[in-house]
Design a protein around this motif. Structure first.
Motif, PDB file in Angstrom:
ATOM      1  N   VAL A 164       0.726  -1.247   0.041  1.00  3.94           N
ATOM      2  CA  VAL A 164       0.118   0.013   0.039  1.00  3.94           C
ATOM      3  C   VAL A 164       0.955   1.223  -0.095  1.00  3.94           C
ATOM      4  O   VAL A 164       1.973   1.507   0.602  1.00  3.94           O
ATOM      5  N   VAL A 165       0.532   2.319  -0.754  1.00  2.00           N
ATOM      6  CA  VAL A 165       1.172   3.788  -0.676  1.00  2.00           C
ATOM      7  C   VAL A 165       0.189   4.338   0.175  1.00  2.00           C
ATOM      8  O   VAL A 165      -0.840   4.805  -0.642  1.00  2.00           O
ATOM      9  N   GLY A 166       0.291   4.969   1.356  1.00  2.00           N
ATOM     10  CA  GLY A 166      -0.375   5.736   2.080  1.00  2.00           C
ATOM     11  C   GLY A 166      -0.831   6.989   1.527  1.00  2.00           C
ATOM     12  O   GLY A 166       0.006   7.481   0.666  1.00  2.00           O
ATOM     13  N   GLN A 167      -1.838   7.555   2.025  1.00  2.00           N
ATOM     14  CA  GLN A 167      -2.355   8.989   1.391  1.00  2.00           C
ATOM     15  C   GLN A 167      -1.237  10.006   1.773  1.00  2.00           C
ATOM     16  O   GLN A 167      -0.890  10.049   2.991  1.00  2.00           O
ATOM     17  N   HIS A 168      -0.783  10.848   0.841  1.00  2.00           N
ATOM     18  CA  HIS A 168       0.145  11.995   1.024  1.00  2.00           C
ATOM     19  C   HIS A 168       0.056  13.031  -0.288  1.00  2.00           C
ATOM     20  O   HIS A 168      -0.665  12.784  -0.985  1.00  2.00           O
ATOM     21  N   HIS A 169       0.987  14.073   0.084  1.00  2.00           N
ATOM     22  CA  HIS A 169       0.992  15.024  -0.941  1.00  2.00           C
ATOM     23  C   HIS A 169       2.590  15.273  -1.013  1.00  2.00           C
ATOM     24  O   HIS A 169       3.292  14.637  -0.188  1.00  2.00           O
ATOM     25  N   HIS A 170       3.041  15.817  -2.181  1.00  2.00           N
ATOM     26  CA  HIS A 170       4.202  16.195  -1.896  1.00  2.00           C
ATOM     27  C   HIS A 170       4.741  17.683  -1.750  1.00  2.00           C
ATOM     28  O   HIS A 170       4.173  18.779  -2.450  1.00  2.00           O
ATOM     29  N   SER A 171       5.683  17.892  -0.558  1.00  2.00           N
ATOM     30  CA  SER A 171       5.794  19.166  -0.207  1.00  2.00           C
ATOM     31  C   SER A 171       6.864  19.832  -0.981  1.00  2.00           C
ATOM     32  O   SER A 171       7.843  18.801  -1.637  1.00  2.00           O
ATOM     33  N   ASN A 221       9.038  15.250  -8.670  1.00  2.00           N
ATOM     34  CA  ASN A 221       8.766  16.793  -8.239  1.00  2.00           C
ATOM     35  C   ASN A 221       9.217  17.748  -9.039  1.00  2.00           C
ATOM     36  O   ASN A 221      10.511  17.667  -9.441  1.00  2.00           O
ATOM     37  N   MET A 222       8.456  19.048  -9.249  1.00  2.00           N
ATOM     38  CA  MET A 222       8.949  19.992 -10.138  1.00  2.00           C
ATOM     39  C   MET A 222       8.808  21.224  -9.274  1.00  2.00           C
ATOM     40  O   MET A 222       7.916  21.324  -8.611  1.00  2.00           O
ATOM     41  N   PHE A 223      10.023  22.241  -9.760  1.00  2.00           N
ATOM     42  CA  PHE A 223       9.484  23.479  -9.115  1.00  2.00           C
ATOM     43  C   PHE A 223       9.525  24.545 -10.406  1.00  2.00           C
ATOM     44  O   PHE A 223      10.172  24.092 -11.345  1.00  2.00           O
ATOM     45  N   SER A 224       9.088  25.591 -10.295  1.00  2.00           N
ATOM     46  CA  SER A 224       9.057  26.730 -11.228  1.00  2.00           C
ATOM     47  C   SER A 224      10.175  27.569 -11.101  1.00  2.00           C
ATOM     48  O   SER A 224      10.882  27.948 -10.205  1.00  2.00           O
ATOM     49  N   GLU A 225      10.777  28.222 -12.327  1.00  2.00           N
ATOM     50  CA  GLU A 225      11.895  28.991 -12.394  1.00  2.00           C
ATOM     51  C   GLU A 225      11.410  29.984 -13.106  1.00  2.00           C
ATOM     52  O   GLU A 225      10.382  30.112 -13.802  1.00  2.00           O
ATOM     53  N   PHE A 243       0.589  16.840 -11.805  1.00  2.00           N
ATOM     54  CA  PHE A 243      -0.634  17.291 -11.078  1.00  2.00           C
ATOM     55  C   PHE A 243       0.043  18.281 -10.092  1.00  2.00           C
ATOM     56  O   PHE A 243       1.269  18.451  -9.786  1.00  2.00           O
ATOM     57  N   PRO A 244      -0.771  19.030  -9.366  1.00  2.00           N
ATOM     58  CA  PRO A 244      -0.199  20.098  -8.690  1.00  2.00           C
ATOM     59  C   PRO A 244       0.079  19.261  -7.364  1.00  2.00           C
ATOM     60  O   PRO A 244      -0.498  18.231  -6.918  1.00  2.00           O
ATOM     61  N   SER A 245       1.287  19.497  -6.775  1.00  2.00           N
ATOM     62  CA  SER A 245       1.776  18.857  -5.806  1.00  2.00           C
ATOM     63  C   SER A 245       0.933  18.734  -4.259  1.00  2.00           C
ATOM     64  O   SER A 245       1.360  17.823  -3.532  1.00  2.00           O
ATOM     65  N   HIS A 246       0.277  19.708  -4.308  1.00  2.00           N
ATOM     66  CA  HIS A 246      -0.731  19.887  -3.049  1.00  2.00           C
ATOM     67  C   HIS A 246      -1.859  18.689  -2.962  1.00  2.00           C
ATOM     68  O   HIS A 246      -2.293  18.437  -2.120  1.00  2.00           O
ATOM     69  N   LEU A 247      -2.034  17.837  -4.299  1.00  2.00           N
ATOM     70  CA  LEU A 247      -3.119  17.073  -4.375  1.00  2.00           C
ATOM     71  C   LEU A 247      -2.828  15.738  -3.462  1.00  2.00           C
ATOM     72  O   LEU A 247      -1.888  15.068  -3.947  1.00  2.00           O
TER      73      LEU A 247
END
Length: 185
Positions: A82-89, A167-171, A144-148
């Motif tokens: 199982v991969v538990g519910q999470h978001h990417h900070s 994970n991606m970040f904007s420049e 997708f947006p990381s907060h989802l």
């Protein structure tokens, strides 16, 4: 946002992952960024998808989007895992690249803000979240947006389910208003 790679990229990527001698932790995740990130066929294609996404976002905004991959890892799900519910900070956008046609979907949990715009209130109600499922297809990349928040329930197949997460970040300029200009690099 969804993109689909060629069979050549997905087949060569899974072969590379299986033969890269990655070390998976107790959660079946390999964080060996140096071994994964430098697999050029995949990352050149993902970069082209990020460029297409940035162009799409520019159509609806005056912002100049430019996304860079800041992190990636391989997920391996064996029977019952199982991969538990999470978001990417600490990121703006995230992605999942599916390396096979496993039947176990990724489930995204989206707050139903039409009911009430208060997280405390939402947390006390049982039907305040919508669930959106993405069924794995070999070569599919979803961004997708990381907060989802998202999760994967118990894998019920004998074959192993493989994904690569990013994970991606904007420049660049992310705000250009009368009050200020913010540049990220």
């Amino acid at each position: 946002y969804q993109f689909n790679s060629s069979d050549e990229i997905s087949n060569s990527t899974i072969d590379y992952i299986k033969n890269a001698n990655l070390v998976f932790n107790k959660d079946n995740v390999a964080y060996e960024f140096d071994k994964i990130f430098f697999y050029e066929p995949l990352f050149d294609w993902v970069d082209s998808c990020l460029e297409q996404l940035a162009n799409k976002l520019k159509e609806n905004s005056s912002e100049k989007w430019n996304f860079s991959i800041i992190d990636c890892w391989v997920n391996r799900q064996n029977l019952g895992h199982v991969v538990g519910q999470h978001h990417h900070s600490l990121s703006v956008m995230s992605a999942i690249y599916y390396l096979d046609n496993a039947k176990t979907p990724t489930k995204f949990v989206i707050p139903n803000y039409s009911l009430h715009n208060d997280d405390y209130f939402l947390s006390k109600m049982s039907n305040t979240y919508l669930t959106y499922e993405v069924t794995p297809e070999k070569g599919k990349l979803i961004i997708f947006p990381s907060h989802l928040k998202h999760r994967v329930e118990a894998h019920r197949q004998l074959n192993t389910r493989y994904t690569i997460a990013f994970n991606m970040f904007s420049e660049g300029i992310v705000s250009d208003t009368d009050t200020g200009r913010h540049t990220l690099s």
